[in-house]
Each structure stands twice: as C-alpha cells, then as structure tokens.
Design an enzyme around this catalytic site. Sequence first.
Site, PDB file in Angstrom:
ATOM      1  N   GLY A 104      35.296  46.479  35.308  1.00 18.89           N
ATOM      2  CA  GLY A 104      34.703  45.218  34.879  1.00 18.89           C
ATOM      3  C   GLY A 104      35.221  44.045  35.654  1.00 18.89           C
ATOM      4  N   GLY A 116      38.959  37.925  39.182  1.00 15.05           N
ATOM      5  CA  GLY A 116      38.995  39.167  39.944  1.00 15.05           C
ATOM      6  C   GLY A 116      38.429  40.373  39.220  1.00 15.05           C
ATOM      7  N   LYS A 124      44.015  45.379  38.650  1.00 19.18           N
ATOM      8  CA  LYS A 124      43.325  44.096  38.599  1.00 19.18           C
ATOM      9  C   LYS A 124      43.526  43.421  39.944  1.00 19.18           C
ATOM     10  CE  LYS A 124      42.695  41.073  34.685  1.00 19.18           C
ATOM     11  NZ  LYS A 124      43.361  40.580  33.485  1.00 19.18           N
ATOM     12  N   ASP A 169      44.096  33.693  23.033  1.00 16.04           N
ATOM     13  CA  ASP A 169      42.738  34.151  23.310  1.00 16.04           C
ATOM     14  C   ASP A 169      42.515  35.547  22.736  1.00 16.04           C
ATOM     15  OD1 ASP A 169      40.168  34.012  24.212  1.00 16.04           O
ATOM     16  OD2 ASP A 169      40.628  34.583  26.273  1.00 16.04           O
TER      17      ASP A 169
END
Lengths: 293, 268
Positions: free
Chosen positions: A11, A16, A33, A126
């Site tokens: 994903g 990035g 990542k 978050d």
Amino acid sequence: MESYEKLVKIGEGTYGTVYKAVNHDTGEIVALKKVRIDDENEGIPSFALREICLLKELKHKNIVMLYDVIHGNKELMIVFEYCDQDLKRYCDACQGKIDPSIVQSFTNQLLQGLAYCHSHHILHRDITPQNILVTGNGDIKLADFGLARNFGIPVKSFSAEVVTLWYRSPDVLLGATLYDTSIDIWSTGCIFAELSNGGQPLLPGKDVADQLKIIFKIFGTPNEQIWPGVSQLMKDKDYPSYNAMSILHVVPNLNQLGCDLFQLMMVLDPSKRCTAEQALQHAYFKGVSEGYT
Amino acid sequence: MAVPTEFSGVVLSLENTIYPDEKLQETPSQLDGLSKEMETNLRIAGCEYIQAAGILLKLPQVAMATAQVLYQRYYYSKSFVKYNYEICAMACIFLAAKIEEHPRRIRDVVNVFYHIRRKLNELPNKVMDYMSNEYFHKKSEVIKAERRVLKELGFCVHVKHPHKCIVTYLKILECNDNTELIQKAWNYMNDSLRTDVFMRYTPETIACACIYLSARQLGIGLPSNPPWYEVFDATTKEMEVYLLIVSVIDSVDMLIYQVKYVVDIIAS
C-alpha cells in the site's frame, strides 16, 4: 539492502510506498516502507523522522516492531515486522459480525499498547482502524506513528490538525491546542464501538461541524456543568442543544460492563475521560483472552 | 523470529545519551590533529551560529537547544576536519526545527546562514539567488548533512531539556516567585548548551547545578542539611554538581566575548 527482496506492494503509507519483502539472510517476512529523499525537497520528511525516532524507543507486543533503517542513496528504507492486514480490512471481511470475545480481546490489546505509549510519554494522535494491524494469530499492533509525538518536553501548543476526523475527540474538534493522552482514548472508544457494531463506524462525520453535531446528538451537547471551560471553546459558533442518547442504542451488542467502560472512555470533558491504565483495570476485561482462542 | 537488528550498537532510550569520559577526551577531531582549543572554538562557533539563525528564523528556544545538543553529539562521532561545521550547524537547526514541530523551509535556513556570514564579513545585506549554483550546492550539502547526523546518532534525536526541571525544582523549593533567580538559572542553562555538559550529565543534574550557581550568586540560602538537590535525583552527587559548576563557570567566562560578538551582529 541486498538481503531484502520485495515481494508485493502492500500500500501507500502517509509517505512513500510499503512492500511485503523477505529477508534472504533469515527467511523472515517483513514490511518495507520506502521514503524518498531527494535534494529537490525538504530533506527527510518529518513524518518519517517522528515515526523512526519514536518507534525505536517503543518495544511492546502490541506495537509494531521497527527492525532497522537502511540508508540508501536517494531513499530510506524502514524495516518493520510484517502483519497480515489492518483492522479496517479485517472488519470489512467480517461482513457485519464480530464475535464479542474478539471485540473484548482487540480492545484490550489496543489499550495495552496505548498504555505503554502513554507511560513513555508518547501520544499516538492518529488511532484509526487503518493504523491498527492484525496478525494471523489475532494479535493487535499499533502502527503508523507519523503523527505521534513525545510530550515529555514542555510544549505550549500542539498542532490542532491531528487524528482522522471520525476518531477525533470533541476538544480537538472545538480547536483545543493543548491536549493529552485523552485524545487517544477517545479514538480507542470509537473503535471499541465500531468493533462491537460489526465494523460500522460510530461517528462518520462529513466535516468538522458535522462531526461535532453527530457527537453531540449521541452524547449530548456539553455545557459548563458537565465540562467546565467548554463555553470558551464553543463561543464562536451556535450549536443545537441535544440530550444524550441511551447508550443501549449506540452500542446494542455490548454487555452491561462493556457499556459502562465505553461511557468512561467517551466522556466529553477530556479531563474526566478514563486513562488507558484505568480502562484495562475495568471489570469488562475480566477473563479476556489474548488473540484467537 | 529473527532478532531485530541493533542500530550500529547505539543504546536506545528516551533518556539523553551520556558519553563516557574516554569518548569526551579523545575526540575524532583531535585524532585528526586538530588542537583542543580549536575544537572548543568550533563547537562554540557552531552553537552561536545555531542560536543566531534560530532567532532570525523565529524558532522557539527549545529548537535551538535541541540543535545545539545534536551538533555537539555529532562531533563526538565525526571530525571537524572532515565535516564542515557550518553545514553541520545548518543541518542541525533544520532537523531540530522538524523535531520540535516548527519546521522551517530549507531555503530559509540556507538564506539565514548566508545573511549571518555576510554580516560577519561586514558585507552589505543581500538575498541569496535561489537559481544560483551556489544555492543548489548549499542546499544539497545540508540535506546530505542532515542524513549523516541522523545516521550517526542512530535517529536518537529526542533531547530532554532541563528547562522544565528548573521550573519544577524552584517551585518545590518555594522560590518560583523569585524571577531574578529563575532568569539567572535559565541563562546558565542556555549558556551551558555551548559546552559538552549535556553529554556529561543528566538534565536533572544540570538543572540542579544551574539553580545552585544562581542561588549562590544571589546569596539565596537553600536547604543544605541534607542538601536540597539530593531530593531531586538520587544520582545527583555533590561531587558531580561541583564538577559541573566548574565546567560551566569556565566555559561561560571563555564564552562571554564570543557570545557578545555574534549577538551584536544580530542586533545590528
């Protein structure tokens, strides 16, 4: 870098691309990542910077493990432990039915990870189903610390643009710039309800005003009695006055103890919201199982 | 499951990194033949640059403090001979601004340093040409330096500052109304950032030493039996405080003219 082979793109992260990859030296599956850094922009993105700094310091079974940072020529590769899916996809696959024991276990693990962060003076800021990972064994891992921050140092005001709208606490929505661990608890409460309702988001607002309206409709419009100081935050706008709904309509699938815990987590006044540590002590979690049983 | 890779052997914690004495004695720069005196001057100059640039960039003091600690730490791993101090100072303030959530554009950082340098050389004010090779070169140097700093410090870039400790301790000592005392202790703290005390002592110890020094100067009596600072941190040994005080005084004396020099430039 050579020892990792990218298998498939999983994903696009906050910054990035994320790949599933295999470490040829150990045979281990990891998540990679990729963060691009080129001379044309502003150096290392602050998202990546924060995530790496904070995750390096956090080692807990309910927090995604950061294994390594590889410095490439024009990019950074962050190596994470691999998890099968995020909580959003997990819920989607459940097609509206999640077993109460799973709801209990996931919420418990989420709170354990959070309690650990908070005890290390780190706010996640978050918490959303997209940022919570689920392993094949039913372990929950908190991820995506790109917005997290350390609150050990004296800071006057924090950024008010935190947390995806649906999981944002009323104090932040009203523009409070001084917040604490309570904002993560609100988000966790939203996810607790979402899980118990088979993956249906609890507060799907369209924008900030709509989000506040939905919250007030369910939990009642706050006033000075229940939340001292709120009138200052609400002075710029008129809000319709609602009475709180019966909690049984909000989370119909939770038992008595679950409803009680849910209410403690969703107190409008942030100073009266329970802490992760207190939530974990709640009787609702008596006999909770770890992962799938 | 595989054992997670250690980050170049750096020990991770939220506490500040305290270096052993050997590491502070034999620095990479001195191994490269730089004199101790020259190294000290470069450390101070870099920190002054950071302080001045931070003011011009309208950054909060905590960003300058973080940048100065990063700068000092970096040069215990790398040599001034091989890595330009000015570029490194730019990278540190650029990075610290991000860490402390007050990011500044790299263009502004480059330009502010350019401005300070022109002032130092008594040249008239001029904005750097953003299309020039000079600008592109500087910018790319700073971005590279930022990554070097991160790599060298293993991304351990959170700095715990003693500012808050000073305020808390003075409150407990019931001296929080004495603005003169607070200001003096605060100043000692900011001055000591130009030295290596942050690599030698915990923030708690530094806070105690700054209070100790200020109280003594102002003739304010603090509980001595048992010594007040032992209450705040078990590791605060009297000897440690003493050593710290000496090093603060030494460096502050040595500093004064250099601080004045750059501050005057900024003010003009």
